[in-house]
Design an enzyme around this catalytic site. Structure first.
Site, PDB file in Angstrom:
ATOM      1  N   GLY A  84     -37.736  16.051 -10.683  1.00 19.09           N
ATOM      2  CA  GLY A  84     -36.955  17.023 -10.325  1.00 19.09           C
ATOM      3  C   GLY A  84     -35.560  16.493  -9.908  1.00 19.09           C
ATOM      4  N   SER A  85     -35.700  15.559  -9.307  1.00 20.29           N
ATOM      5  CA  SER A  85     -34.399  15.064  -8.699  1.00 20.29           C
ATOM      6  C   SER A  85     -33.610  14.574  -9.978  1.00 20.29           C
ATOM      7  CB  SER A  85     -34.665  13.577  -7.920  1.00 20.29           C
ATOM      8  OG  SER A  85     -35.583  14.020  -6.735  1.00 20.29           O
ATOM      9  N   ASP A 192     -38.785  24.698  -6.582  1.00 17.47           N
ATOM     10  CA  ASP A 192     -39.854  25.181  -5.694  1.00 17.47           C
ATOM     11  C   ASP A 192     -40.316  26.560  -6.083  1.00 17.47           C
ATOM     12  OD1 ASP A 192     -39.518  22.794  -4.538  1.00 17.47           O
ATOM     13  OD2 ASP A 192     -38.514  23.635  -2.928  1.00 17.47           O
ATOM     14  N   SER A 213     -39.265  20.904 -10.832  1.00 12.93           N
ATOM     15  CA  SER A 213     -39.892  19.662 -10.469  1.00 12.93           C
ATOM     16  C   SER A 213     -41.525  20.022 -10.859  1.00 12.93           C
ATOM     17  CB  SER A 213     -39.826  19.170  -9.018  1.00 12.93           C
ATOM     18  OG  SER A 213     -40.799  18.252  -8.707  1.00 12.93           O
ATOM     19  N   HIS A 218     -45.766  21.035  -6.366  1.00 11.12           N
ATOM     20  CA  HIS A 218     -45.109  22.097  -7.045  1.00 11.12           C
ATOM     21  C   HIS A 218     -45.990  23.003  -7.922  1.00 11.12           C
ATOM     22  CE1 HIS A 218     -41.160  20.923  -5.790  1.00 11.12           C
ATOM     23  NE2 HIS A 218     -41.633  19.635  -5.600  1.00 11.12           N
ATOM     24  N   ASN A 286     -31.895   6.568 -18.716  1.00 11.13           N
ATOM     25  CA  ASN A 286     -33.106   6.806 -19.465  1.00 11.13           C
ATOM     26  C   ASN A 286     -34.058   7.494 -18.194  1.00 11.13           C
ATOM     27  OD1 ASN A 286     -35.587   7.130 -20.510  1.00 11.13           O
ATOM     28  ND2 ASN A 286     -35.804   5.061 -21.287  1.00 11.13           N
TER      29      ASN A 286
HETATM   30  C1  PLP Z   1     -35.793  22.006  -4.126  1.00 10.23           C
HETATM   31  C2  PLP Z   1     -36.083  20.856  -4.460  1.00 10.23           C
HETATM   32  N1  PLP Z   1     -35.400  20.112  -5.638  1.00 10.23           N
HETATM   33  C3  PLP Z   1     -35.792  18.923  -6.098  1.00 10.23           C
HETATM   34  C4  PLP Z   1     -36.716  18.274  -5.639  1.00 10.23           C
HETATM   35  C5  PLP Z   1     -36.932  16.959  -6.281  1.00 10.23           C
HETATM   36  O1  PLP Z   1     -38.122  16.926  -7.116  1.00 10.23           O
HETATM   37  P1  PLP Z   1     -39.053  15.517  -7.352  1.00 10.23           P
HETATM   38  O2  PLP Z   1     -39.796  15.195  -6.168  1.00 10.23           O
HETATM   39  O3  PLP Z   1     -39.669  15.695  -8.603  1.00 10.23           O
HETATM   40  O4  PLP Z   1     -38.009  14.470  -7.668  1.00 10.23           O
HETATM   41  C6  PLP Z   1     -37.660  18.943  -4.685  1.00 10.23           C
HETATM   42  C7  PLP Z   1     -38.860  18.317  -4.455  1.00 10.23           C
HETATM   43  O5  PLP Z   1     -40.034  18.815  -3.970  1.00 10.23           O
HETATM   44  C8  PLP Z   1     -37.411  20.253  -4.288  1.00 10.23           C
HETATM   45  O6  PLP Z   1     -38.101  20.665  -3.177  1.00 10.23           O
END
Ligand code: PLP
Length: 434
Positions: A84-85, A192, A213, A218, A286
């Site tokens: 998700g990041s 979320d 994510s 999730h 990537n």
């Molecule tokens: C609101 C929100 N954005 C982004 C992320 C990032 O997701 P990831 O852990 O898959 O990188 C999270 C992670 O919990 C999140 O709660």
């Protein structure tokens, strides 16, 4: 199916059933996790099958997942990524693309966001040399408002990037309207909130682009994973290019000449006919996921509606059960929304005769897992002190969240019995101190 594979998959089902032998819920002993993956035998066999076929890179399952997930969310294009990041980084970076010409975001431009949130909703702003503008949120909904966002719009504001807090939609229709009026890009971090609606419409469909994510906490999981979705085909192409090394070409790896012009391009100062597969129109990454992840995503996706129903049911049980308990701010859905909840947030009233630490400690001792509302107030973390930013208004509620808020789980594996134990534990603690 060949005989060996059939045997292995049959054994996989048996192994899954053996591992599932859960004992009865024992209050105070059985862990009540705040979040976690919910994986059944179809998930396990899908993973094993993908591994048996050695689908170790992105391929047909990834493409299938992307098209099914886009359809499920009502958007035209989805790009699967490794978290998700990464999805957030690609989503915001897409707006810096030279292909957007005069509309592109440039160094020093401002992006409105909230301080009470997850770091990687905000980090892409800083990573792209842009300036985050922090606004406060409300207690109980844990979201900001259109009014606060409107007050933060200045001459350098070019975009808004906000997450739906713990599954609870922010005032996304109003904020999308503001974005339109001020010619701002809107990025919805829907990591979320998959399955949530605002005005009857799915979150993630209001902005220019949205992210999800698939980390185990999730609504759907692939272990690690994420997705960038949009109905804007030009943006989708930019996201794909940024995800896939910055390539200009849109052939899948292993696919050649889908454009029928592989050796007929001239771009940059490259020689005429330079292989399009190796022409780079973005400074890319990537961030692809693998087909093993996508195989799990596909079986998870079949269960999305049931997962969302369970999350809503658990949240409602906690909300009804805790109604009227003194000294706690109980969570509220944003008006006109129907959240597919990520967690159940509680804020200990600053004047309460007990501390957050004491309540959290009491619950944790009973194996009731708690989490903080992510960063609380990002501006107070070491990583952000000294970073260029602007704050509009006071971050009073973000500070209260940093000091007084935590959340407990509502994820689908939690049962009524567990929810009732959470309720009775909170009541016992507060009752003994009120
Ligand atoms: C609101 C929100 N954005 C982004 C992320 C990032 O997701 P990831 O852990 O898959 O990188 C999270 C992670 O919990 C999140 O709660």
């Amino acid at each position: 199916m060949d005989v060996h594979k059939g045997l292995i998959l049959d054994e996989t089902v048996k192994l899954h059933q053996d591992r599932q032998a859960n004992g009865p819920f024992v209050p105070g002993t059985t862990e009540i996790w705040p979040a976690g993956a919910v994986l059944d035998e179809r998930d396990r066999t899908a993973l094993v099958e993908a591994a048996l076929e050695m689908r170790i890179a992105a391929g047909p399952s990834s493409r299938k997942f992307e098209s099914r997930f886009a359809r499920a969310l009502g958007l035209r294009k989805a790009h699967l990524v490794n978290s998700g990041s990464s999805a957030n980084l690609l989503a915001l970076t897409a707006f810096t693309s030279p292909l957007l010409e005069d509309r592109r975001l440039r160094r020093g431009d401002e992006v409105i966001t909230v301080a009470a949130g997850f770091p990687t909703t905000v980090n892409p702003i800083i990573q792209n040399g842009l300036v985050p503008v922090f606004v406060d949120v409300e207690l109980a909904t844990y979201n900001t408002t259109a009014e606060r966002v409107a007050a933060a719009i200045g001459p350098k504001t070019r975009a808004i990037m906000i997450a739906h807090a713990l599954g609870n939609p922010f005032e996304v229709a109003e904020i999308a309207q503001l974005a339109e009026e001020h010619d701002l890009f809107l990025i919805e971090d829907n990591c979320d909130a998959v399955g949530s609606t605002y005005d009857g419409r799915a979150t993630g469909t209001f902005g220019d682009i949205t992210t999800v994510s698939f980390y185990p906490a999730h609504h759907l999981t692939m272990g690690e994973g994420g997705c960038v979705l949009t109905s804007n085909l030009a943006l989708a192409r930019i996201v794909e290019s940024l995800r896939d090394w910055g390539r200009d070409c849109w052939c899948e790896p292993g696919e050649t000449n889908k454009c029928l012009k592989r050796f007929q391009y001239q771009m940059g100062t490259l020689p005429e006919g330079y292989d399009h597969k190796y022409i780079f129109s973005h400074v890319g990454y990537n961030m692809k996921a693998t087909d093993i992840q996508a195989a799990l995503g596909l079986t998870q996706l079949d269960k999305l509606d049931d997962f969302c129903t369970a999350r809503r049911r658990n949240w409602r049980r906690l909300r009804d059960g805790l109604d009227g308990v003194p000294h706690l701010v109980l969570p509220e859905a944003t008006p006109r929304s129907d959240p597919s909840w990520f967690g159940f947030a509680l804020t200990v009233d600053p004047d309460a005769p007990f501390s957050r630490a004491a309540l959290v400690g009491f619950l944790e001792d009973r194996k009731i897992g708690t989490r903080r509302l992510f960063a609380g107030n990002l501006t107070r973390h070491p990583a952000y002190i000294g970073q260029e930013h602007r704050v509009v208004g006071e971050l009073t509620n973000s500070d209260i969240i940093a000091e007084q808020t935590f959340w407990v789980g509502v994820y689908p594996a939690l049962t009524d019995e567990m929810m009732d134990y959470v309720i009775s534990s909170v009541k016992e603690f507060v009752g003994g101190r009120a």
